[in-house]
Write an enzyme that holds these catalytic residues in place. Structure first.
Site, PDB file in Angstrom:
ATOM      1  N   VAL A  12      39.931  17.415  74.867  1.00  0.00           N
ATOM      2  CA  VAL A  12      38.961  16.994  75.877  1.00  0.00           C
ATOM      3  C   VAL A  12      39.531  15.881  76.759  1.00  0.00           C
ATOM      4  CG1 VAL A  12      36.723  15.836  76.184  1.00  0.00           C
ATOM      5  CG2 VAL A  12      36.938  17.751  74.602  1.00  0.00           C
ATOM      6  N   ASP A  31      45.685   6.688  73.673  1.00  0.00           N
ATOM      7  CA  ASP A  31      45.490   7.291  72.351  1.00  0.00           C
ATOM      8  C   ASP A  31      46.140   6.399  71.311  1.00  0.00           C
ATOM      9  OD1 ASP A  31      44.619  10.461  71.607  1.00  0.00           O
ATOM     10  OD2 ASP A  31      45.639   9.326  70.022  1.00  0.00           O
ATOM     11  N   PHE A 153      31.315  20.349  78.077  1.00  0.00           N
ATOM     12  CA  PHE A 153      30.988  21.757  77.812  1.00  0.00           C
ATOM     13  C   PHE A 153      32.202  22.678  77.957  1.00  0.00           C
ATOM     14  CE2 PHE A 153      26.991  19.794  79.261  1.00  0.00           C
ATOM     15  CZ  PHE A 153      26.164  20.100  78.187  1.00  0.00           C
ATOM     16  N   GLU A 156      37.967  25.665  75.062  1.00  0.00           N
ATOM     17  CA  GLU A 156      39.418  25.734  74.923  1.00  0.00           C
ATOM     18  C   GLU A 156      39.861  27.122  75.358  1.00  0.00           C
ATOM     19  OE1 GLU A 156      40.599  24.483  70.990  1.00  0.00           O
ATOM     20  OE2 GLU A 156      39.474  22.636  71.227  1.00  0.00           O
ATOM     21  N   GLY A 256      31.940  39.752  65.215  1.00  0.00           N
ATOM     22  CA  GLY A 256      33.310  39.555  64.741  1.00  0.00           C
ATOM     23  C   GLY A 256      33.339  38.890  63.382  1.00  0.00           C
ATOM     24  N   CYS A 263      34.137  22.885  67.429  1.00  0.00           N
ATOM     25  CA  CYS A 263      32.804  22.501  67.921  1.00  0.00           C
ATOM     26  C   CYS A 263      31.655  23.200  67.205  1.00  0.00           C
ATOM     27  CB  CYS A 263      32.729  22.740  69.423  1.00  0.00           C
ATOM     28  SG  CYS A 263      33.809  21.630  70.345  1.00  0.00           S
ATOM     29  N   LYS A 266      30.897  22.457  63.325  1.00  0.00           N
ATOM     30  CA  LYS A 266      30.498  21.079  63.003  1.00  0.00           C
ATOM     31  C   LYS A 266      29.246  20.662  63.774  1.00  0.00           C
ATOM     32  CE  LYS A 266      33.136  18.244  66.287  1.00  0.00           C
ATOM     33  NZ  LYS A 266      32.066  17.892  67.191  1.00  0.00           N
ATOM     34  N   LYS A 323      40.469  31.218  68.337  1.00  0.00           N
ATOM     35  CA  LYS A 323      40.208  32.232  69.359  1.00  0.00           C
ATOM     36  C   LYS A 323      41.466  32.383  70.198  1.00  0.00           C
ATOM     37  CE  LYS A 323      38.150  29.360  72.951  1.00  0.00           C
ATOM     38  NZ  LYS A 323      37.075  29.215  73.892  1.00  0.00           N
TER      39      LYS A 323
END
Ligand code: NAD
Length: 441
Positions: A12, A31, A153, A156, A256, A263, A266, A323
């Site tokens: 993100v 970071d 929103f 990925e 599937g 996301c 959790k 995915k």
């Protein structure tokens, strides 16, 4: 041109920082992971996200984008700071907020000028108030600040596109911090997307409700798929027929192996926890999570049905990322299926176009293969776990000939049952009636 600091340089933070720089702003991303910042500064991408590398390079070269581990450096000129740190699943499904708390405390101790603090991390309802308190309590001397919730929103795999063409931007604030939400709206205006202004808690809830709704659609269609398998209907056609109804639509009705990623799993659990804590009875959310776990087990059950005991059998898994178009393996269905089969004594050979380094670090028991054909060599069964495009056009005769037994569990329904059968496969899709599941037609 605004001065923006982004705290947390993951999926993100890196996407947001880079895309805000591309809009002409000056961005520094911070970071605490020194290796990640070093690698970015050496020109390497820490994640795989289509299209991102080019935009990073362009903006670094233009001097609009920098990476650092120093909050002092990041906040020196900043007018806005986005908190984009992780909020992983904690105990009992509760969202873990220690990274958000630490980031807020460090921002408070480091800021030297008025600052708009934006929560982009997905955080439980009430976290915005908590962040305000942490900032207030940790500032050495009071400096003006406002806290805004601006939930993320992006998906990925299409994160850059999602940043550039969002369906909406949600901004939440308390009435006292409305000035800060107005300021954030200004930096989103160039995207020309609807901006919804609301209160802080509602904005936080919109994110959870959105993800829980999408996860519910997936668990719903997975349940329908399982019923289709029993009753001899084809869920693909069922979903298509449903989707033409404008009240339903076609999105998120692909059955599937269950949803994964960092996301949905959790966030559904965190919302369930929040609801229960508040004395509500989240029975639908509990079922959504339960169906999702069951969907992975279905794959192992189908293998058991066709192979008997899987102990000592070799299973190839094509696709390890949660995915397609990402290297993210967090909560990946493929990895859960692999773990389940390994526990039952199977040998797993895996292949993924980009997620193998992450998988090898997490699950060294999986034998990593150089391509799909290598993975299926000598396999007793193959499972398609991720719908990467390259698995759709494989030379199926070559695949079949390389296998010991031509059993295919197509966990993503990327192949047609009839075609696979005519090629000599014992094929099982998800919810494809008697033609793609259960006994051969
Ligand atoms: P991530 O794990 O990829 O990145 C988080 C980064 O924050 C890591 O690089 C970590 O080192 C860094 N970090 C942790 N503590 C820090 C601190 N105190 N100071 C500076 N950096 C710190 O996580 P992500 O996938 O980018 O997700 C971030 C948040 O956004 C989460 O709340 C997630 O739920 C939410 N979100 C994620 C997605 C997605 O698709 N990944 C989509 C929408 C929302």
């Amino acid at each position: 041109m605004k001065q923006i600091c982004v705290v947390g340089t993951g999926y993100v933070g890196l996407v947001n920082g880079t895309c805000f720089a591309d809009l002409g702003n000056s961005v520094v991303t911070v970071d605490i992971n020194q290796a990640k910042i070093d690698s970015l500064n050496a020109g390497h991408m820490p994640i795989y996200e289509p299209g991102l590398r080019e935009i990073v390079e362009r903006n670094v070269q233009a001097g609009r984008l920098r990476f650092t581990t120093s909050y002092e450096d990041g906040l020196k000129d900043a007018e806005f700071v986005f908190i984009c740190v992780g909020t992983p699943e904690g105990e009992d499904g509760e969202a873990e907020l220690k990274y958000v708390r630490a980031a807020a405390a460090t921002i408070a101790k480091t800021m030297t000028r008025p600052l708009v603090i934006i929560n982009k991390s997905t955080v439980p309802v009430g976290t915005g108030d908590m962040v305000s308190n942490v900032i207030r309590n940790n500032q050495p001397t009071p400096i003006k600040f406002g806290v805004v919730s601006c939930p993320e929103f992006l998906r990925e795999g299409s994160a850059v596109q999602d940043f550039v063409t969002p369906d909406r931007t949600v901004l939440g604030s308390t009435p006292e911090d409305h000035w800060a939400a107005e300021a954030v709206a200004q930096i989103y205006l160039p995207l020309r997307a609807p901006i919804m202004m609301t209160d802080l808690r509602t904005a936080e809830m919109i994110k959870y409700a959105s993800n829980a709704f999408l996860a519910t659609r997936l668990s719903f269609i997975n349940e329908i798929a399982n019923i289709c398998e029993r009753l001899g209907a084809d869920v693909i056609e069922v979903a298509r027929g449903m989707g033409f109804d404008k009240r339903i639509g076609h999105h998120f009705l692909q059955p599937g192996v269950g949803y994964g990623g960092s996301c949905f799993p959790k966030d559904v659990k965190a919302l369930t926890f929040m609801a229960a804590e508040a004395g509500a009875h989240p029975q639908l959310l509990n079922a959504v999570t339960e169906i999702n776990a069951f969907q992975r087990k279905r794959v192992a059950d189908k293998l058991h049905e066709l192979l008997g005991d899987v102990s000592g059998k070799t299973v190839a898994i094509l696709g390890l990322a949660f995915k397609e178009n990402t290297d993210d393996i967090r909560e990946s269905p493929s990895l859960d299926i692999a773990a389940l089969l390994i526990r039952r004594g199977a040998i797993i050979r895996g292949y993924d176009p980009v997620a193998m380094p992450n998988t090898a670090a997490e699950m060294p028991e999986i034998v990593m293969c150089k391509d799909s054909y290598d993975a299926v060599k000598g396999a007793d069964a193959v499972v398609i776990g991720t719908p990467w495009n390259e698995f759709k056009q494989l030379d199926m005769e070559r695949v079949r000939n390389a296998m010991t037994t031509p059993i295919m569990i197509d966990g993503r329904n990327i192949h047609e049952p009839e075609r696979m059968k005519s090629l000599g496969f014992i094929y099982r899709g998800v919810g494809r009636g008697y033609n793609g599941d259960g006994a051969d037609a």
